[in-house]
Motif scaffolding. Structure first.
Motif, PDB file in Angstrom:
ATOM      1  N   THR A  80     -91.442  83.479  43.827  1.00  0.00           N
ATOM      2  CA  THR A  80     -92.753  83.904  44.316  1.00  0.00           C
ATOM      3  C   THR A  80     -92.610  84.947  45.423  1.00  0.00           C
ATOM      4  O   THR A  80     -93.308  85.973  45.429  1.00  0.00           O
ATOM      5  N   LEU A  81     -91.695  84.703  46.351  1.00  0.00           N
ATOM      6  CA  LEU A  81     -91.445  85.665  47.423  1.00  0.00           C
ATOM      7  C   LEU A  81     -90.928  86.982  46.870  1.00  0.00           C
ATOM      8  O   LEU A  81     -91.343  88.073  47.305  1.00  0.00           O
ATOM      9  N   ILE A  82     -90.044  86.916  45.889  1.00  0.00           N
ATOM     10  CA  ILE A  82     -89.472  88.121  45.284  1.00  0.00           C
ATOM     11  C   ILE A  82     -90.564  88.955  44.620  1.00  0.00           C
ATOM     12  O   ILE A  82     -90.616  90.179  44.783  1.00  0.00           O
ATOM     13  N   VAL A  83     -91.436  88.309  43.858  1.00  0.00           N
ATOM     14  CA  VAL A  83     -92.472  89.025  43.122  1.00  0.00           C
ATOM     15  C   VAL A  83     -93.395  89.789  44.074  1.00  0.00           C
ATOM     16  O   VAL A  83     -93.685  90.977  43.866  1.00  0.00           O
ATOM     17  N   PHE A  84     -93.866  89.127  45.135  1.00  0.00           N
ATOM     18  CA  PHE A  84     -94.816  89.780  46.035  1.00  0.00           C
ATOM     19  C   PHE A  84     -94.148  90.860  46.885  1.00  0.00           C
ATOM     20  O   PHE A  84     -94.704  91.953  47.054  1.00  0.00           O
ATOM     21  N   VAL A  85     -92.955  90.607  47.386  1.00  0.00           N
ATOM     22  CA  VAL A  85     -92.270  91.603  48.221  1.00  0.00           C
ATOM     23  C   VAL A  85     -91.781  92.770  47.372  1.00  0.00           C
ATOM     24  O   VAL A  85     -91.976  93.945  47.718  1.00  0.00           O
ATOM     25  N   ALA A  86     -91.142  92.470  46.232  1.00  0.00           N
ATOM     26  CA  ALA A  86     -90.585  93.529  45.393  1.00  0.00           C
ATOM     27  C   ALA A  86     -91.674  94.388  44.766  1.00  0.00           C
ATOM     28  O   ALA A  86     -91.508  95.608  44.635  1.00  0.00           O
ATOM     29  N   SER A  87     -92.789  93.783  44.361  1.00  0.00           N
ATOM     30  CA  SER A  87     -93.863  94.576  43.760  1.00  0.00           C
ATOM     31  C   SER A  87     -94.481  95.517  44.788  1.00  0.00           C
ATOM     32  O   SER A  87     -94.757  96.689  44.477  1.00  0.00           O
ATOM     33  N   ALA A  88     -94.685  95.040  46.010  1.00  0.00           N
ATOM     34  CA  ALA A  88     -95.233  95.900  47.056  1.00  0.00           C
ATOM     35  C   ALA A  88     -94.259  97.015  47.421  1.00  0.00           C
ATOM     36  O   ALA A  88     -94.651  98.177  47.594  1.00  0.00           O
ATOM     37  N   ALA A  89     -92.980  96.669  47.541  1.00  0.00           N
ATOM     38  CA  ALA A  89     -91.977  97.688  47.858  1.00  0.00           C
ATOM     39  C   ALA A  89     -91.835  98.695  46.727  1.00  0.00           C
ATOM     40  O   ALA A  89     -91.739  99.911  46.962  1.00  0.00           O
ATOM     41  N   GLY A  90     -91.832  98.213  45.490  1.00  0.00           N
ATOM     42  CA  GLY A  90     -91.739  99.116  44.349  1.00  0.00           C
ATOM     43  C   GLY A  90     -92.934 100.036  44.250  1.00  0.00           C
ATOM     44  O   GLY A  90     -92.801 101.217  43.897  1.00  0.00           O
ATOM     45  N   TYR A  91     -94.118  99.516  44.577  1.00  0.00           N
ATOM     46  CA  TYR A  91     -95.323 100.349  44.568  1.00  0.00           C
ATOM     47  C   TYR A  91     -95.235 101.454  45.616  1.00  0.00           C
ATOM     48  O   TYR A  91     -95.568 102.615  45.341  1.00  0.00           O
ATOM     49  N   THR A 179    -105.549  96.558  48.797  1.00  0.00           N
ATOM     50  CA  THR A 179    -106.416  95.730  47.962  1.00  0.00           C
ATOM     51  C   THR A 179    -106.431  96.233  46.518  1.00  0.00           C
ATOM     52  O   THR A 179    -106.414  95.426  45.573  1.00  0.00           O
ATOM     53  N   ALA A 180    -106.434  97.548  46.347  1.00  0.00           N
ATOM     54  CA  ALA A 180    -106.434  98.111  44.996  1.00  0.00           C
ATOM     55  C   ALA A 180    -105.162  97.733  44.241  1.00  0.00           C
ATOM     56  O   ALA A 180    -105.203  97.476  43.028  1.00  0.00           O
ATOM     57  N   PHE A 181    -104.053  97.677  44.957  1.00  0.00           N
ATOM     58  CA  PHE A 181    -102.795  97.318  44.293  1.00  0.00           C
ATOM     59  C   PHE A 181    -102.835  95.885  43.783  1.00  0.00           C
ATOM     60  O   PHE A 181    -102.550  95.622  42.613  1.00  0.00           O
ATOM     61  N   TYR A 182    -103.191  94.949  44.656  1.00  0.00           N
ATOM     62  CA  TYR A 182    -103.136  93.541  44.260  1.00  0.00           C
ATOM     63  C   TYR A 182    -104.295  93.117  43.364  1.00  0.00           C
ATOM     64  O   TYR A 182    -104.189  92.148  42.613  1.00  0.00           O
ATOM     65  N   ARG A 183    -105.430  93.829  43.416  1.00  0.00           N
ATOM     66  CA  ARG A 183    -106.561  93.455  42.572  1.00  0.00           C
ATOM     67  C   ARG A 183    -106.604  94.217  41.252  1.00  0.00           C
ATOM     68  O   ARG A 183    -107.201  93.741  40.284  1.00  0.00           O
ATOM     69  N   VAL A 184    -105.995  95.400  41.214  1.00  0.00           N
ATOM     70  CA  VAL A 184    -106.088  96.235  40.009  1.00  0.00           C
ATOM     71  C   VAL A 184    -104.710  96.486  39.404  1.00  0.00           C
ATOM     72  O   VAL A 184    -104.418  96.061  38.279  1.00  0.00           O
ATOM     73  N   THR A 185    -103.844  97.166  40.150  1.00  0.00           N
ATOM     74  CA  THR A 185    -102.555  97.575  39.603  1.00  0.00           C
ATOM     75  C   THR A 185    -101.691  96.393  39.227  1.00  0.00           C
ATOM     76  O   THR A 185    -100.980  96.420  38.203  1.00  0.00           O
ATOM     77  N   PHE A 186    -101.733  95.342  40.037  1.00  0.00           N
ATOM     78  CA  PHE A 186    -100.839  94.200  39.804  1.00  0.00           C
ATOM     79  C   PHE A 186    -101.075  93.554  38.446  1.00  0.00           C
ATOM     80  O   PHE A 186    -100.158  92.982  37.855  1.00  0.00           O
TER      81      PHE A 186
END
Length: 274
Positions: A80-91, A179-186
């Motif tokens: 869970t930590l990997i998904v949220f941190v890595a997705s934000a960093a990758g974005y 907000t756009a990243f976690y509500r739309v792009t994710f």
């Protein structure tokens, strides 16, 4: 060579590869379901004795219940930590091209070349100084940090294939970029997220090289440690060893079956197109 013959050879080679891959798992299942007397391939090899008591004895003898709980807690929280941190960093790396982001991305790629076992000794000194030995939080942070470079690489490469208009339209509607990243792009990242969950989750679930140093107490043992100690105790009883191995393998297979729909798509889009 005719197209029909070429196609037939493809199916033949593919079938042989599948068969070779399945044989070790069948042997493991055969041993686990045989009686102690018949566990060494005595009798009819193709049909085991269906002796399910092996699984009960292996579960009780190896204390897999506590080990499975420990592995589940560490793996689920770390992933869970990997998904949220890595997705934000990758974005951030994919959408905001800068010298700093490029340096961070290249550093992460370089970290992928370093085997985790090499830094075990300095990590042990660090863990001991911060009282992280035999704790969930230290093992979660450690395994998550080990998996972040590959995860960030997959997310960044996958996000580069998405049109920027996906989040820009949400920003025009009043959302912040966060907000756009976690509500739309994710929501478009399901394939690569499935790939990250499978790759990192299996690695953390099967982590032995570091767990043996940082989880030393019996109460904190994970599945690999519990099975290893069980093998040392019942090394000559192949039926119990195979049953314990199957019990430890079952959750990993279940997770793969749940996420395999998106796995190949996530790997190809995240690693090849990027």
């Amino acid at each position: 060579m005719s197209p029909e013959l070429r196609q037939g050879l493809k199916y033949l080679i593919g079938g042989m590869m599948v068969l070779i891959s399945i044989i070790p798992f069948y042997v493991l299942l055969y041993l686990a379901m045989n009686t102690p007397a018949g566990s060494m391939f005595k009798g009819l090899f193709l049909l085991p004795d269906f002796y399910f008591t092996n699984f009960v004895d292996a579960w009780n003898g190896s204390k897999l219940g506590r080990a499975m709980l420990n592995s589940t807690i560490i793996t689920c929280l770390a992933v869970t930590l990997i998904v949220f941190v890595a997705s934000a960093a990758g974005y951030s790396i994919a959408r905001y091209r800068s010298r700093l982001n490029l340096t961070i991305f290249n550093t992460l790629l370089a970290c992928m070349m370093i085997p985790a076992i090499i830094i075990t000794v300095p990590l042990y000194s660090l863990m001991k100084s911060i009282d992280g030995i035999n704790t969930y939080w230290a093992m979660i942070l450690l395994t998550a940090a080990n998996a972040l470079p590959l995860s960030v690489f997959l997310y960044a490469s996958f996000i580069r294939t998405l049109p920027k208009e996906v989040e820009e339209s949400a920003v025009l509607d009043g959302c912040t970029y966060f907000t756009a990243f976690y509500r739309v792009t994710f929501h478009f990242l399901r394939p690569v997220t499935s790939a990250v969950v499978i790759l990192t989750g299996l690695g953390i679930w099967n982590n032995y090289g570091q767990a043996v140093f940082f989880l030393q107490s019996q109460e904190m043992r994970t599945i690999p440690l519990a099975i290893s100690m069980f093998f040392q105790t019942y090394g000559a009883k192949w039926n119990l060893m195979a049953a314990a191995a199957l019990i430890g393998l079952a959750p990993a297979v279940l997770v793969f079956l749940l996420f395999q729909r998106y796995f190949i798509k996530g790997i190809t889009a995240g690693a090849l197109k990027g």
